[in-house]
Scaffold this active site. Sequence first.
Site, PDB file in Angstrom:
ATOM      1  N   ASP A  13      -8.185   1.970   6.996  1.00 11.97           N
ATOM      2  CA  ASP A  13      -7.979   2.075   5.554  1.00 11.97           C
ATOM      3  C   ASP A  13      -7.233   0.858   5.016  1.00 11.97           C
ATOM      4  OD1 ASP A  13      -9.305   4.445   5.145  1.00 11.97           O
ATOM      5  OD2 ASP A  13      -7.553   5.699   5.521  1.00 11.97           O
TER       6      ASP A  13
ATOM      7  N   GLU B  78       0.836  -1.202   0.000  1.00 12.76           N
ATOM      8  CA  GLU B  78       0.000   0.000   0.000  1.00 12.76           C
ATOM      9  C   GLU B  78       0.872   1.253   0.000  1.00 12.76           C
ATOM     10  OE1 GLU B  78      -2.936   2.375   3.113  1.00 12.76           O
ATOM     11  OE2 GLU B  78      -2.484   0.257   3.473  1.00 12.76           O
TER      12      GLU B  78
ATOM     13  N   ASP C  85      -1.462  -1.340   5.599  1.00 18.93           N
ATOM     14  CA  ASP C  85      -1.281  -0.740   6.919  1.00 18.93           C
ATOM     15  C   ASP C  85      -2.233  -1.354   7.937  1.00 18.93           C
ATOM     16  OD1 ASP C  85       0.577   0.869   5.769  1.00 18.93           O
ATOM     17  OD2 ASP C  85      -0.691   2.656   5.642  1.00 18.93           O
TER      18      ASP C  85
ATOM     19  N   ASP D 277      -4.465  -0.294   9.894  1.00 20.89           N
ATOM     20  CA  ASP D 277      -5.507   0.635  10.301  1.00 20.89           C
ATOM     21  C   ASP D 277      -6.774   0.335   9.498  1.00 20.89           C
ATOM     22  OD1 ASP D 277      -4.877   1.530   7.793  1.00 20.89           O
ATOM     23  OD2 ASP D 277      -4.123   3.496   8.411  1.00 20.89           O
TER      24      ASP D 277
END
Length: 692
Positions: free
Chosen positions: A548, A471, A544, A546
């Site tokens: 997102d 990402e 990541d 998180d």
Amino acid sequence: MSSDYSARHLSVLEGLEAVRKRPGMYIGSTDSRGLMHCLWEIIDNAVDEALAGHGREIEVVLHADQSVEVRDQARGIPVDVEPKTGLTGVEVVFTKLHAGGKFGSGSYAASGGLHGVGASVVNALSSRLDVEVDRDGKTWAMSFHRGEPGRFADAGTPDPEAPFTPFEQSSSLDAVGKVKKGVTGTRVRYWADPQIFTKGASFQIEELLGRARQTAFLVPGLGLTVIDERGEAPETHRFHFEGGISEFVEHLATDGPVTEIWRLTGEGRFTETVPVLSEGGAMIPTEVERTCEVDVALRWGTGYDTVIRSFVNIIATPKGGTHLAGFEQGLLKLLRSQVEQNARRLKVGNDKLEKDDILAGLTAVLTVRLPEPQFEGQTKEILGTPAVRAIVSSVITKQLGERFASTKRDDKAQTSLVLEKIVSEMKARISARTHKETQRRKNALESSSLPAKLADCRSSDVAQSELFIVEGDSALGTAKLARDSEHQALLPIRGKILNVQKASVADMLGNAECAAIIQTIGAGSGRTFDLSAARYGKVIIMSDADVDGAHIRTLLLTLFFRYMRPMIEEGRVFAAVPPLHRIVVQNPGSKPNETIYTYSEAELNGVLSTLKRQNKKYQDPIQRYKGLGEMDAEQLASTTMDRQHRTLRRVNLADAENAGRVFELLMGNEVAPRKEFIVDSATGLSRERIDA
């Protein structure tokens, strides 16, 4: 071996002895599959009664003692004496092969049981079978031990190991209770014989639930209840549908719709010569006229998988037969003519449709009903009646032709979409075949068409190579320094890719990120995906830690599920597990500090508690990684990319159909079910779990 061979060497197996000697002839096998087939025979007898208009409720109970019981509220097995044998109807049904009410006596117009061996075969292969019949104001009962009628000396609780006394002079059907006037029904409970079935054979609850659900779809208004008492607490499942096979298609379909569910019905007549039992007991060849009723529900979807379920008198025919051949023949004939009529608009040229082009994305349920169908074998997996093929083909051609000729706006729009879909499937097939014939697989050094942002690995060994989908470009820079360039390739993607669950195939291929992933893996997409051509042994999604990142991972998995599913089925897709926290433990004196990585809040709390008990100090605040770019190369390598120390989460696909429904719920076009899911699940969500 002796060279002489005469009549005295022949064995004549009488009655149910033949079934016990060669069970595979009657139930296919003696493992769990054969055990389930025995259960289907008893259930189908109850369903045939429901089809004939008698009884609307059926119960199947899996008892804790490994027995199974089927209860219905139909007419009940006849208890009067059958004149030819001098035995009661109950004993005839359970002890005589090729005996029953489905040989043209008028009791059943169209039934699943045909050969008259179902109940007697189950009886022969059971260490104990108990049958109770409510009829004529009484409850009648009879027990059998490996097919032989008699009485068990058990004390109230049925036990197949209890002492058994067979009837010697004449059998007895005992009246064991009374019922109200008009109450009828049958209850059959049996224990499978361990002498026949293999040690690990057991009733498969998921298979039973699937069959019960399927039958409820095929017989609208029929209620089927399955009770499993084998666990700590009984589990009850009930199935009842009024929508019939249209509802069945809706249940089976996992992709977005191209058309609504279309219902095609019709019938045809044919004649066949069959032996009919005369009053004198002789079998006389007689020409009889039959009626075959055809009922089809179908719809095309945006995917490329084909799901067709075919049935004869509600009996599943997983290997097809003449009815399925007629269905495919009628579809191909009609759609070829429609494509030819619209050749200029569709830009077809001289190419011809093939069966696979038409079946891509099709979900269909095909049912035919006819008296005395011819099956290939007792397991009834293939329909053999020749005349059914032409009848089904004619019904499909006529009914579907009317749909394509319709002037209604909705019909015209949907038929146009179907033609565009099947033509695009044809062009994709031809293109893939041409590419395969003219192009050889190129490795990274030979190929000039691989994405420019791909940082490929040096090794050409597919089994050892890994593709990391990373990402963002910031993480790419760190990952380049952290990777093993011999075996690990990197492909960065920019943010969130297209949601392919909602998008068309053309939109997906036009999306730069999706196209780059398909191009890099090098095995194609959709129906033309060739797993053997994949350039990497593992594909690892590294996003990541998180919200997102989780969203991007879900979008990528949706792409793999829809267009590269064999990669998931073979266990070649993984999710990297980067750490969430970095704890630096301060050691006294000149001793270097110690670094501990944790992967969840619970693990973090556990480590901190341990450090406090040991009176060890750590740097505060503790680093919380929000993205891969926050790590330096050494940290990323040791925690996430180094094969010796990393953790990977393999993406499994144990149940493709269920996974498809979840993807459709979370990522599909229908907003209302997703909203309902979010609202219902909100109460179980902890605020601390939200990364805000």
